[in-house]
Design a protein around this motif. Structure first.
Motif, PDB file in Angstrom:
ATOM      1  N   GLN A 160      35.694  45.216  60.938  1.00 61.50           N
ATOM      2  CA  GLN A 160      34.721  45.136  59.847  1.00 61.50           C
ATOM      3  C   GLN A 160      35.315  45.639  58.536  1.00 61.50           C
ATOM      4  OE1 GLN A 160      34.200  46.379  62.841  1.00 61.50           O
ATOM      5  NE2 GLN A 160      32.216  45.730  63.678  1.00 61.50           N
ATOM      6  N   GLU A 161      36.158  46.654  58.626  1.00 63.71           N
ATOM      7  CA  GLU A 161      36.764  47.206  57.413  1.00 63.71           C
ATOM      8  C   GLU A 161      37.834  46.273  56.850  1.00 63.71           C
ATOM      9  OE1 GLU A 161      36.632  51.889  57.759  1.00 63.71           O
ATOM     10  OE2 GLU A 161      37.368  50.979  59.606  1.00 63.71           O
ATOM     11  N   SER A 162      38.521  45.538  57.723  1.00 65.31           N
ATOM     12  CA  SER A 162      39.434  44.507  57.238  1.00 65.31           C
ATOM     13  C   SER A 162      38.667  43.456  56.446  1.00 65.31           C
ATOM     14  CB  SER A 162      40.160  43.849  58.416  1.00 65.31           C
ATOM     15  OG  SER A 162      41.049  44.733  59.042  1.00 65.31           O
ATOM     16  N   ALA A 163      37.498  43.086  56.956  1.00 59.30           N
ATOM     17  CA  ALA A 163      36.672  42.095  56.250  1.00 59.30           C
ATOM     18  C   ALA A 163      36.238  42.619  54.889  1.00 59.30           C
ATOM     19  CB  ALA A 163      35.458  41.732  57.103  1.00 59.30           C
ATOM     20  N   VAL A 164      35.921  43.922  54.810  1.00 60.29           N
ATOM     21  CA  VAL A 164      35.542  44.523  53.532  1.00 60.29           C
ATOM     22  C   VAL A 164      36.689  44.418  52.534  1.00 60.29           C
ATOM     23  CG1 VAL A 164      34.954  46.688  52.377  1.00 60.29           C
ATOM     24  CG2 VAL A 164      33.829  46.081  54.521  1.00 60.29           C
ATOM     25  N   LEU A 165      37.889  44.773  52.968  1.00 63.83           N
ATOM     26  CA  LEU A 165      39.050  44.723  52.077  1.00 63.83           C
ATOM     27  C   LEU A 165      39.336  43.294  51.610  1.00 63.83           C
ATOM     28  CD1 LEU A 165      41.586  47.231  53.674  1.00 63.83           C
ATOM     29  CD2 LEU A 165      40.561  47.372  51.409  1.00 63.83           C
ATOM     30  N   VAL A 166      39.292  42.351  52.538  1.00 69.46           N
ATOM     31  CA  VAL A 166      39.564  40.958  52.179  1.00 69.46           C
ATOM     32  C   VAL A 166      38.505  40.451  51.213  1.00 69.46           C
ATOM     33  CG1 VAL A 166      39.765  38.607  53.063  1.00 69.46           C
ATOM     34  CG2 VAL A 166      40.820  40.503  54.309  1.00 69.46           C
ATOM     35  N   ARG A 167      37.255  40.834  51.420  1.00 64.76           N
ATOM     36  CA  ARG A 167      36.201  40.412  50.499  1.00 64.76           C
ATOM     37  C   ARG A 167      36.449  40.983  49.102  1.00 64.76           C
ATOM     38  NH1 ARG A 167      29.677  40.813  51.620  1.00 64.76           N
ATOM     39  NH2 ARG A 167      28.992  40.088  49.580  1.00 64.76           N
ATOM     40  N   HIS A 168      36.895  42.233  49.028  1.00 66.21           N
ATOM     41  CA  HIS A 168      37.263  42.811  47.735  1.00 66.21           C
ATOM     42  C   HIS A 168      38.339  41.977  47.050  1.00 66.21           C
ATOM     43  CE1 HIS A 168      35.219  46.604  46.983  1.00 66.21           C
ATOM     44  NE2 HIS A 168      35.290  46.906  48.274  1.00 66.21           N
ATOM     45  N   MET A 169      39.370  41.582  47.808  1.00 65.27           N
ATOM     46  CA  MET A 169      40.454  40.787  47.229  1.00 65.27           C
ATOM     47  C   MET A 169      39.938  39.452  46.725  1.00 65.27           C
ATOM     48  SD  MET A 169      43.505  41.520  49.971  1.00 65.27           S
ATOM     49  CE  MET A 169      43.981  43.208  50.361  1.00 65.27           C
ATOM     50  N   LEU A 170      39.101  38.810  47.530  1.00 64.19           N
ATOM     51  CA  LEU A 170      38.548  37.519  47.115  1.00 64.19           C
ATOM     52  C   LEU A 170      37.691  37.654  45.861  1.00 64.19           C
ATOM     53  CD1 LEU A 170      37.566  36.089  50.612  1.00 64.19           C
ATOM     54  CD2 LEU A 170      39.359  35.215  49.100  1.00 64.19           C
ATOM     55  N   GLN A 171      36.909  38.726  45.779  1.00 64.50           N
ATOM     56  CA  GLN A 171      36.100  38.941  44.577  1.00 64.50           C
ATOM     57  C   GLN A 171      36.992  39.136  43.350  1.00 64.50           C
ATOM     58  OE1 GLN A 171      33.759  42.302  45.922  1.00 64.50           O
ATOM     59  NE2 GLN A 171      31.930  41.040  46.128  1.00 64.50           N
ATOM     60  N   ALA A 172      38.100  39.847  43.543  1.00 62.37           N
ATOM     61  CA  ALA A 172      39.010  40.100  42.424  1.00 62.37           C
ATOM     62  C   ALA A 172      39.620  38.802  41.911  1.00 62.37           C
ATOM     63  CB  ALA A 172      40.104  41.081  42.838  1.00 62.37           C
ATOM     64  N   ILE A 173      40.134  37.959  42.817  1.00 61.32           N
ATOM     65  CA  ILE A 173      40.787  36.737  42.351  1.00 61.32           C
ATOM     66  C   ILE A 173      39.761  35.676  41.975  1.00 61.32           C
ATOM     67  CG2 ILE A 173      42.876  37.207  43.648  1.00 61.32           C
ATOM     68  CD1 ILE A 173      42.088  35.026  45.597  1.00 61.32           C
ATOM     69  N   HIS A 174      38.521  35.788  42.492  1.00 61.95           N
ATOM     70  CA  HIS A 174      37.473  34.850  42.076  1.00 61.95           C
ATOM     71  C   HIS A 174      37.197  34.984  40.582  1.00 61.95           C
ATOM     72  CE1 HIS A 174      33.232  33.410  41.617  1.00 61.95           C
ATOM     73  NE2 HIS A 174      33.726  32.415  42.319  1.00 61.95           N
ATOM     74  N   SER A 175      37.128  36.236  40.110  1.00 62.74           N
ATOM     75  CA  SER A 175      36.904  36.432  38.668  1.00 62.74           C
ATOM     76  C   SER A 175      38.077  35.899  37.861  1.00 62.74           C
ATOM     77  CB  SER A 175      36.674  37.918  38.366  1.00 62.74           C
ATOM     78  OG  SER A 175      37.835  38.695  38.645  1.00 62.74           O
ATOM     79  N   LEU A 176      39.268  35.995  38.422  1.00 63.99           N
ATOM     80  CA  LEU A 176      40.468  35.473  37.761  1.00 63.99           C
ATOM     81  C   LEU A 176      40.406  33.950  37.691  1.00 63.99           C
ATOM     82  CD1 LEU A 176      43.177  36.684  36.650  1.00 63.99           C
ATOM     83  CD2 LEU A 176      44.168  36.157  38.877  1.00 63.99           C
ATOM     84  N   HIS A 177      40.078  33.308  38.811  1.00 58.41           N
ATOM     85  CA  HIS A 177      40.029  31.848  38.852  1.00 58.41           C
ATOM     86  C   HIS A 177      38.913  31.304  37.969  1.00 58.41           C
ATOM     87  CE1 HIS A 177      42.309  31.459  42.966  1.00 58.41           C
ATOM     88  NE2 HIS A 177      42.973  32.146  42.056  1.00 58.41           N
ATOM     89  N   CYS A 178      37.785  32.011  37.917  1.00 57.00           N
ATOM     90  CA  CYS A 178      36.678  31.561  37.069  1.00 57.00           C
ATOM     91  C   CYS A 178      37.074  31.557  35.588  1.00 57.00           C
ATOM     92  CB  CYS A 178      35.457  32.460  37.277  1.00 57.00           C
ATOM     93  SG  CYS A 178      34.595  32.167  38.840  1.00 57.00           S
ATOM     94  N   ALA A 179      38.039  32.381  35.235  1.00 53.15           N
ATOM     95  CA  ALA A 179      38.521  32.426  33.852  1.00 53.15           C
ATOM     96  C   ALA A 179      39.621  31.395  33.601  1.00 53.15           C
ATOM     97  CB  ALA A 179      39.040  33.825  33.527  1.00 53.15           C
ATOM     98  N   GLY A 180      39.904  30.541  34.612  1.00 52.02           N
ATOM     99  CA  GLY A 180      40.939  29.530  34.447  1.00 52.02           C
ATOM    100  C   GLY A 180      42.340  30.080  34.616  1.00 52.02           C
ATOM    101  N   LEU A 181      42.470  31.206  35.327  1.00 50.93           N
ATOM    102  CA  LEU A 181      43.763  31.850  35.537  1.00 50.93           C
ATOM    103  C   LEU A 181      44.033  31.973  37.032  1.00 50.93           C
ATOM    104  CD1 LEU A 181      43.300  34.705  32.914  1.00 50.93           C
ATOM    105  CD2 LEU A 181      44.770  32.700  32.640  1.00 50.93           C
ATOM    106  N   ALA A 182      45.280  32.171  37.387  1.00 49.80           N
ATOM    107  CA  ALA A 182      45.665  32.368  38.780  1.00 49.80           C
ATOM    108  C   ALA A 182      46.906  33.242  38.814  1.00 49.80           C
ATOM    109  CB  ALA A 182      45.908  31.029  39.475  1.00 49.80           C
ATOM    110  N   HIS A 183      47.292  33.692  40.005  1.00 51.00           N
ATOM    111  CA  HIS A 183      48.440  34.583  40.157  1.00 51.00           C
ATOM    112  C   HIS A 183      49.612  33.835  40.774  1.00 51.00           C
ATOM    113  CE1 HIS A 183      50.966  37.831  41.727  1.00 51.00           C
ATOM    114  NE2 HIS A 183      50.327  38.667  40.936  1.00 51.00           N
ATOM    115  N   GLY A 184      49.492  33.417  42.049  1.00 46.54           N
ATOM    116  CA  GLY A 184      50.509  32.603  42.689  1.00 46.54           C
ATOM    117  C   GLY A 184      51.378  33.309  43.691  1.00 46.54           C
ATOM    118  N   LEU A 185      51.514  34.639  43.589  1.00 48.74           N
ATOM    119  CA  LEU A 185      52.420  35.364  44.479  1.00 48.74           C
ATOM    120  C   LEU A 185      51.794  36.709  44.859  1.00 48.74           C
ATOM    121  CD1 LEU A 185      55.184  35.031  45.834  1.00 48.74           C
ATOM    122  CD2 LEU A 185      56.234  36.129  43.862  1.00 48.74           C
ATOM    123  N   LEU A 186      50.567  36.655  45.353  1.00 48.10           N
ATOM    124  CA  LEU A 186      49.862  37.880  45.723  1.00 48.10           C
ATOM    125  C   LEU A 186      50.436  38.483  46.997  1.00 48.10           C
ATOM    126  CD1 LEU A 186      46.204  36.636  45.134  1.00 48.10           C
ATOM    127  CD2 LEU A 186      47.382  38.372  43.772  1.00 48.10           C
TER     128      LEU A 186
END
Length: 603
Positions: A160-186
């Motif tokens: 369950q805690e792994s799922a929490v961490l992964v959800r945090h990561m997805l939320q972080a990059i979701h805000s990035l993608h919504c701004a038209g930006l991306a990382h590529g090498l996370l």
């Protein structure tokens, strides 16, 4: 890269606790992690307005900030910066400018865009400094530690805690993608918690700039000594590339001759957000609108946003794999084997390590790590997956298997040793000596496997007189990183990283000599060719090839430089480093041998 992973039958490491004894990760308030009414920075980090979007002279940086020596765990080009007046702790990210002028302008525009965005999952850029060779980004300092830190300090860790961490990561990059930006090498190192508080948000703390520049600036020629000025060191680190999407490496192969042009078929979202090739008539205004948005985003992110966004999802899937079993999906003891497994999408859920992991978690990983980007989840898809939505409420109760902590510690230790050895040796070895170290490692590798155990590497370093580095590697086995078993290290990858770091140190030396040579030139983007020729006669510059291992009497030549008018510093240093590589390889048989082997599959 590698580690000898532990089987579930090893001695118990992670103690069992009742659910109400969970603290930290499992009790994170995900809704409060990213305040809907504004950025968390406005509450905790910033005491004043962000500096206006402009470039300050790099000469002012040391007047404003005291720079602390980078720790062994710091990524290359990052260090802590403390404001001299306020005492505020910030982070400095230094980015080398590309050689081509149009790419330099793209980089500056991109950095200004990043500063202007208020992405909740991305660290804020507070000030920007520049000189003719680099850009310095002062960002907020996220002091809550890495994902590794949060997990390894705990005695209890559940799916369950792994799922929490992964959800945090997805939320972080979701805000990035919504701004038209991306990382590529996370990778796990790309994220930091903003503070030590249990509900602190997880943020992306780098911007993927080195990868974007590497994709946009191919090598200048087919020779092994033709290397782009914007080389991305993460692509040489085995413990980083295990999280990289296969299309990134395919694109790197394609850009050896030409810069990346961006995706040829625009991607549009449909339904739940799954990307598919755009279809429709010219009068389909909804489709046309989405294509226009994607085209604009691509133009603002080096033409790579649509391409890199799906690579981000792959990386999150690979990180989720690590957080569920303790080892990465494409484990192999050396870099070329890792690349081969990534290309084949060769990963599996081995029963001993995955026996307590839910089917929903496995399905999530598989959907994120589809080989075809068009079949892969988008971030929106990933956030809607049942495993993320329910935070793994169908998973077995209780802590992970004991092997999880053992394997994760070993992988973390391996990545630490990989970075520690390269960082330490770059300042001690000449360019030629790095090849000699590589040859000594090859001699010690009697099976010619391409890797050594950490004990073998320490012995090679002792034999060469680098006792301090050997002891630093030994210290990685102490305290919290102490676990039975060996770490396996790709010595060719480490040698590549040493040389890349060495080149950056030499570039810094050339820059300091350049500024001393004629202070009136330090603020100029270009300078007269005749002054360039005179600069090559400066004693420290003239002796550099021989100091780095070239034959006696070999000096830098202005013959290959542009004598038709003015030259810029980035062009100068790129050419000097190319000449240095060629001269050293001509002088040392070990260098020529190692260079020939490594050049077979350059990144």
């Amino acid at each position: 890269m590698g580690a000898q992973f532990c089987s579930p039958g090893h001695a118990e490491v992670m103690m069992s606790f009742t659910p109400n004894e969970l603290d930290g990760l499992a009790t994170l308030d995900l809704k409060s992690s990213y305040p809907s009414g504004g950025n968390a920075l406005d509450v905790e980090m910033l005491t004043g307005p962000v500096a206006s979007a402009c470039f300050l002279p790099m000469s002012d940086l040391l007047d404003h900030f005291e720079l602390q020596d980078a720790t062994m765990q710091e990524c290359l080009n990052f260090c802590t910066a403390v404001h001299r007046k306020t005492g505020a702790v910030r982070r400095l990210h230094s980015v080398r400018k590309p050689r081509r002028g149009e790419l330099q302008e793209q980089l500056k525009a991109h950095v200004l865009r990043l500063q202007d965005e208020k992405c909740e999952g991305l660290v804020r850029i507070l000030e920007i400094y520049e000189d003719v060779r680099s850009i310095g980004l002062i960002t907020e300092q996220c002091s809550g530690g890495t994902v590794y830190d949060r997990i390894l300090q705990r005695h209890y860790f559940a799916e369950q805690e792994s799922a929490v961490l992964v959800r945090h990561m997805l939320q972080a990059i979701h805000s990035l993608h919504c701004a038209g930006l991306a990382h590529g090498l996370l990778s796990p190192d790309s994220f930091r918690f903003q503070s030590d508080h249990t509900s602190a948000p997880l943020k992306v703390v780098d911007f993927g700039l080195e990868l974007k520049l590497r994709l946009a600036e191919p090598p200048s020629g087919p020779r092994s000594d033709d290397q782009p000025h914007s080389a991305c060191i993460q692509l040489f680190q085995a413990c980083h590339i295990v999280f990289c999407a296969p299309e990134i490496f395919r694109q790197l192969d394609a850009t050896k001759a030409e810069p990346v042009k961006g995706p040829k078929i625009p991607l549009v979202s449909s339904g739940a957000g799954r990307a598919k090739p755009a279809r429709g008539s010219a009068l389909d205004f909804g489709l046309l609108s989405e294509q226009t948005l994607h085209s604009r985003a691509d133009a603002e992110d080096f033409g790579l946003q649509g391409f890199l966004a799906r690579a981000d999802v792959w990386s999150v899937g690979a990180i989720a794999f690590l957080l569920l079993c303790g080892y990465p999906p494409f484990f192999a003891p050396c870099r070329q084997n890792v690349l081969s497994r990534i290309e084949k999408i060769d990963f599996s859920f081995d029963p001993p390590f995955w026996s307590k992991i839910s089917e929903e978690a496995k399905d999530f990983v598989q959907k994120c790590m589809q080989g075809s980007p068009n079949l892969r989840f988008s971030v929106t898809d990933a956030l809607q997956h049942p495993w993320i939505q329910s935070l793994a409420d169908t998973s077995p109760c209780g802590s992970m298997l004991a092997s999880f902590a053992v394997n994760l510690r070993r992988f973390y230790r391996t990545s630490f040793i990989e970075a520690c050895a390269a960082s330490s040796l770059a300042s001690k070895l000449s360019y030629r000596a790095s090849f000699e170290l590589q040859q000594q490692c090859k001699n010690a590798d009697t099976a010619q496997s391409g890797f050594l155990t950490s004990s073998d590497l320490r012995q090679v370093l002792h034999n060469l007189g680098h006792n301090d580095v050997a002891e630093a590697i030994g210290a990685c086995f102490a305290r919290s990183l102490r676990q039975p078993g060996e770490s396996y290290l790709d010595y060719n990858a480490i040698a590549d990283c040493i040389r890349l770091r060495r080149e950056q140190l030499l570039e810094g030396e050339i820059w300091e000599e350049f500024r001393s040579f004629d202070s009136s030139l330090s603020a100029e983007s270009s300078f007269p060719f005749l002054k360039l020729v005179a600069f090559l006669e400066v004693p420290a510059i003239k002796s550099m090839p021989e100091r780095e291992g070239a034959k006696a009497g070999v000096f830098f030549s202005p013959g290959s430089l542009d004598g038709r008018g003015k030259s810029d510093f980035v062009g100068l240093v790129t050419e000097l480093l190319r000449q240095l590589r060629s001269a050293v390889r001509s002088a040392a048989p070990a260098a020529a041998t190692c260079a020939g082997e490594v050049a077979a599959k350059p990144l």
